[in-house]
Write a protein that holds these residues in place. Structure first.
Motif, mmCIF file in Angstrom:
data_model
loop_
_atom_site.group_PDB
_atom_site.id
_atom_site.type_symbol
_atom_site.label_atom_id
_atom_site.label_comp_id
_atom_site.label_asym_id
_atom_site.label_seq_id
_atom_site.Cartn_x
_atom_site.Cartn_y
_atom_site.Cartn_z
ATOM 1 N N ASN A 147 49.503 13.375 54.623
ATOM 2 C CA ASN A 147 48.103 13.199 54.228
ATOM 3 C C ASN A 147 47.160 13.698 55.315
ATOM 4 O O ASN A 147 46.165 14.362 55.035
ATOM 5 C CB ASN A 147 47.821 11.722 53.926
ATOM 6 N N GLU A 148 47.484 13.367 56.565
ATOM 7 C CA GLU A 148 46.630 13.757 57.686
ATOM 8 C C GLU A 148 46.583 15.282 57.840
ATOM 9 O O GLU A 148 45.515 15.875 58.004
ATOM 10 C CB GLU A 148 47.123 13.111 58.977
ATOM 11 N N ILE A 149 47.746 15.921 57.798
ATOM 12 C CA ILE A 149 47.814 17.377 57.996
ATOM 13 C C ILE A 149 47.093 18.105 56.865
ATOM 14 O O ILE A 149 46.339 19.050 57.095
ATOM 15 C CB ILE A 149 49.284 17.826 58.107
ATOM 16 N N ARG A 150 47.317 17.649 55.634
ATOM 17 C CA ARG A 150 46.627 18.270 54.498
ATOM 18 C C ARG A 150 45.118 18.118 54.622
ATOM 19 O O ARG A 150 44.361 19.051 54.336
ATOM 20 C CB ARG A 150 47.128 17.649 53.189
ATOM 21 N N THR A 151 44.672 16.952 55.065
ATOM 22 C CA THR A 151 43.234 16.736 55.259
ATOM 23 C C THR A 151 42.699 17.651 56.349
ATOM 24 O O THR A 151 41.611 18.234 56.210
ATOM 25 C CB THR A 151 42.955 15.260 55.614
ATOM 26 N N GLN A 197 41.925 29.273 51.186
ATOM 27 C CA GLN A 197 41.729 27.871 50.794
ATOM 28 C C GLN A 197 42.163 26.900 51.895
ATOM 29 O O GLN A 197 42.740 25.849 51.627
ATOM 30 C CB GLN A 197 42.467 27.559 49.491
ATOM 31 N N ALA A 198 41.889 27.292 53.134
ATOM 32 C CA ALA A 198 42.150 26.428 54.296
ATOM 33 C C ALA A 198 40.856 26.270 55.091
ATOM 34 O O ALA A 198 40.760 26.739 56.234
ATOM 35 C CB ALA A 198 43.255 27.021 55.158
ATOM 36 N N PRO A 199 39.844 25.615 54.517
ATOM 37 C CA PRO A 199 38.542 25.488 55.199
ATOM 38 C C PRO A 199 38.624 24.714 56.509
ATOM 39 O O PRO A 199 37.798 24.908 57.397
ATOM 40 C CB PRO A 199 37.663 24.765 54.176
ATOM 41 N N GLY A 200 39.630 23.832 56.646
ATOM 42 C CA GLY A 200 39.780 23.093 57.904
ATOM 43 C C GLY A 200 40.098 24.029 59.060
ATOM 44 O O GLY A 200 39.598 23.850 60.177
ATOM 45 N N ILE A 214 43.818 20.539 57.184
ATOM 46 C CA ILE A 214 43.795 21.898 56.653
ATOM 47 C C ILE A 214 42.580 22.108 55.747
ATOM 48 O O ILE A 214 42.026 23.209 55.676
ATOM 49 C CB ILE A 214 45.096 22.188 55.870
ATOM 50 N N GLY A 215 42.157 21.035 55.075
ATOM 51 C CA GLY A 215 40.987 21.147 54.206
ATOM 52 C C GLY A 215 41.207 20.707 52.779
ATOM 53 O O GLY A 215 40.346 20.898 51.920
ATOM 54 N N TYR A 216 42.349 20.093 52.487
ATOM 55 C CA TYR A 216 42.577 19.549 51.155
ATOM 56 C C TYR A 216 41.705 18.302 50.962
ATOM 57 O O TYR A 216 41.697 17.417 51.820
ATOM 58 C CB TYR A 216 44.038 19.149 50.969
ATOM 59 N N PRO A 217 40.997 18.199 49.853
ATOM 60 C CA PRO A 217 40.185 16.991 49.629
ATOM 61 C C PRO A 217 41.037 15.826 49.152
ATOM 62 O O PRO A 217 42.092 16.026 48.548
ATOM 63 C CB PRO A 217 39.209 17.429 48.529
ATOM 64 N N GLN A 218 40.585 14.613 49.437
ATOM 65 C CA GLN A 218 41.173 13.417 48.856
ATOM 66 C C GLN A 218 40.226 12.923 47.773
ATOM 67 O O GLN A 218 39.028 12.789 48.013
ATOM 68 C CB GLN A 218 41.397 12.336 49.918
ATOM 69 N N ALA A 219 40.743 12.670 46.591
ATOM 70 C CA ALA A 219 39.900 12.244 45.475
ATOM 71 C C ALA A 219 39.174 10.949 45.824
ATOM 72 O O ALA A 219 39.773 10.001 46.350
ATOM 73 C CB ALA A 219 40.748 12.047 44.220
ATOM 74 N N LYS A 220 37.889 10.943 45.534
ATOM 75 C CA LYS A 220 37.065 9.775 45.828
ATOM 76 C C LYS A 220 37.605 8.525 45.142
ATOM 77 O O LYS A 220 37.621 7.434 45.726
ATOM 78 C CB LYS A 220 35.626 10.047 45.385
ATOM 79 N N GLU A 221 38.076 8.701 43.906
ATOM 80 C CA GLU A 221 38.596 7.560 43.149
ATOM 81 C C GLU A 221 39.836 6.974 43.821
ATOM 82 O O GLU A 221 40.020 5.758 43.847
ATOM 83 C CB GLU A 221 38.922 7.983 41.706
ATOM 84 N N GLU A 222 40.672 7.844 44.378
ATOM 85 C CA GLU A 222 41.880 7.362 45.054
ATOM 86 C C GLU A 222 41.527 6.608 46.329
ATOM 87 O O GLU A 222 42.156 5.599 46.663
ATOM 88 C CB GLU A 222 42.801 8.541 45.387
ATOM 89 N N VAL A 223 40.530 7.108 47.056
ATOM 90 C CA VAL A 223 40.107 6.432 48.279
ATOM 91 C C VAL A 223 39.555 5.047 47.943
ATOM 92 O O VAL A 223 39.925 4.043 48.576
ATOM 93 C CB VAL A 223 39.042 7.264 49.023
ATOM 94 N N LEU A 224 38.685 4.974 46.932
ATOM 95 C CA LEU A 224 38.055 3.696 46.571
ATOM 96 C C LEU A 224 39.049 2.728 45.937
ATOM 97 O O LEU A 224 38.768 1.529 45.852
ATOM 98 C CB LEU A 224 36.889 3.950 45.620
ATOM 99 N N ASN A 274 42.731 7.551 60.619
ATOM 100 C CA ASN A 274 41.565 8.170 59.988
ATOM 101 C C ASN A 274 40.356 7.245 60.047
ATOM 102 O O ASN A 274 40.453 6.066 59.718
ATOM 103 C CB ASN A 274 41.872 8.538 58.530
ATOM 104 N N LEU A 275 39.219 7.784 60.465
ATOM 105 C CA LEU A 275 37.986 7.005 60.541
ATOM 106 C C LEU A 275 37.091 7.203 59.330
ATOM 107 O O LEU A 275 36.218 6.384 59.070
ATOM 108 C CB LEU A 275 37.197 7.389 61.801
ATOM 109 N N ARG A 276 37.291 8.300 58.610
ATOM 110 C CA ARG A 276 36.397 8.586 57.492
ATOM 111 C C ARG A 276 36.579 7.558 56.386
ATOM 112 O O ARG A 276 37.697 7.174 56.055
ATOM 113 C CB ARG A 276 36.638 9.997 56.946
#
Length: 442
Positions: A234-238, A183-186, A240-250, A322-324
């Motif tokens: 947050n950066e390291i988890r991202t 579970q580390a797709p990154g 590694i491949g952990y997703p950030q919930a779309k609702e939290e981003v928005l 982060n640019l995304r």
């Protein structure tokens, strides 16, 4: 709002070269028995081989297509033909009330967008205890995967890197799959990126050591995750491949601006269409990256046109530099602007170094620079500024030919994606005109 797209921008929307050719063949008034527009769409009836003309419509608020033809391509040749004709001869389109079939389609799109927004607001609350348990289980899996990867890298170094080129296309497959299982797709993506290095180029040694170093640094950073400040967690988890919930981003603070679409890269991975858009804000002077994932035959949420300007609110993902980002609101703008450029390569290289100092994991760093020309030494292509500073650059052969044909060797401005060894050029400005080349990888 009426569209103001160039032929080059319309070509960027086409699924393939054959569709472009067919679409241009339909960009003539003789092929259409009806051509009309409203303030939110253009539509027409294209006479095919059958008795009934095909009904074709384009949403001009958020570029999207619909056609009654049986083609499985999106957009089809009729949608492209309608846009090509509109771009060339706007006066052929008469302003009119929307027919029922156009209104019904546009209303359905608006209703779908509203339902999606309501669903996001009305989702059931998260079971925090169950979520914490899942996160703990995943954390353990990732740590176990990292332990295996660390042993694998040390074995690789013990055996020496000089033999990697001849084994590269099989060497990384197994361990990359193991990272997916962990579970580390990154980490898996970084291993596949190493596998895709051009080992026939002499720069492979620098690219390999650079990417292995970043991979190892990321592994060590995750093992010490709890000791990092929140933004770095947050950066390291991202990474590694952990997703950030779309609702939290928005839910975060939105950056409202006029955003120009600098470049679009299209990839197909396991039948999933992945479009990557690079944007730049006029007032904020910020870069942004928007990712769009669609399955074959499905429509993207936003069909952005390279070179176009959108009035939009963007919410950025949490992390370090982060640019995304995600769109909170987005509408095609009638305005135009040319972004601010670095004046020379020294300033551009300084921007690149500053980005890496903030976040050493940054890749494909966006750079805007002006007053550059193309030059070559042997087979290597360079961009060269007015101070005769040079930077290795790569691009498609058609891109190089087009740049020389348009500029005649004179200075131009460009958008580039930078890394430690070579910069990639896909977009150019010359005499305030923007030129963008297709970038597709299957």
């Amino acid at each position: 709002m009426l569209l103001n797209l160039t032929e080059e921008q319309i070509i960027q929307l086409a699924p393939d070269a054959a569709s472009v050719k067919a679409g241009k063949g339909l960009a003539t008034q003789a092929k259409w028995v009806l051509l009309e527009h409203s303030d939110r769409a253009i539509w027409g009836h294209c006479q095919g081989s059958g008795k009934t003309p095909y009904q074709t419509v384009v949403d001009t608020k958020n570029v999207a297509f619909k056609c009654s033809c049986p083609s499985r391509k999106f957009p089809c040749k009729h949608g492209l033909g309608l846009l090509f004709l509109y771009a060339a001869q706007t006066d052929l389109f008469k302003e009119a009330d929307e027919p029922d079939w156009v209104t019904a389609w546009l209303s359905k799109r608006e209703e779908k967008a509203e339902k999606k927004e309501q669903k996001a607001k009305s989702d059931a609350p998260v079971d925090e205890a169950a979520q914490a348990k899942r996160q703990a289980m995943r954390h353990t899996k990732v740590l176990n995967g990292i332990d295996e990867l660390e042993i694998w890298i040390k074995d690789l170094l013990r055996n020496g890197l000089i033999n990697i080129p001849e084994r590269a296309y099989t060497l990384f497959d197994g361990i990359a799959r193991r990272m997916v299982d962990a579970q580390a797709p990154g980490l898996a993506n970084r291993l596949r990126s190493i596998q895709e290095i051009n080992f026939y180029n002499e720069t492979w040694k620098y690219k390999l050591t650079d990417q292995l170093g970043k991979l190892y640094l990321l592994m060590k950073a995750y093992k010490n995750l709890e000791q990092q400040p929140e933004d770095w967690q947050n950066e390291i988890r991202t990474q590694i491949g952990y997703p950030q919930a779309k609702e939290e981003v928005l839910a975060g603070e939105a950056v409202e601006d006029q955003w120009i679409v600098l470049h679009k890269k299209s990839q197909k991975v396991n039948e999933l269409n992945n479009d990557i858009y690079w944007l730049h804000g006029q007032q904020s002077n910020r870069f942004a990256v928007y990712l769009s994932f669609t399955t074959p035959g499905s429509l993207p949420e936003y069909n952005l046109v390279p070179g176009s300007i959108y009035h939009a609110k963007l919410c950025f993902y949490k992390g370090v530099g982060n640019l995304r980002a995600l769109f909170k609101e987005c509408e095609l703008s009638g305005e135009t602007y040319v972004p601010h450029f670095c004046s020379n390569l020294q300033e551009a290289a300084s921007r690149y170094r500053e980005t890496l100092q903030v976040n050493p994991f940054a890749e494909n760093v966006p750079i805007l620079v002006e007053n550059i020309r193309l030059s070559a030494q042997g087979k290597q292509l360079y961009i060269q500024d007015i101070n005769n500073e040079r930077m290795p650059v790569q691009m498609q052969e058609t891109t190089k030919t087009d740049i020389l044909a348009v500029t005649g060797g004179k200075p131009f401005a460009a958008f580039l994606l930078a890394d430690a060894n070579c910069w990639e050029l896909n977009t150019m400005w010359y005499q305030s005109n923007c030129y963008i080349w297709r970038d597709e990888h299957n």
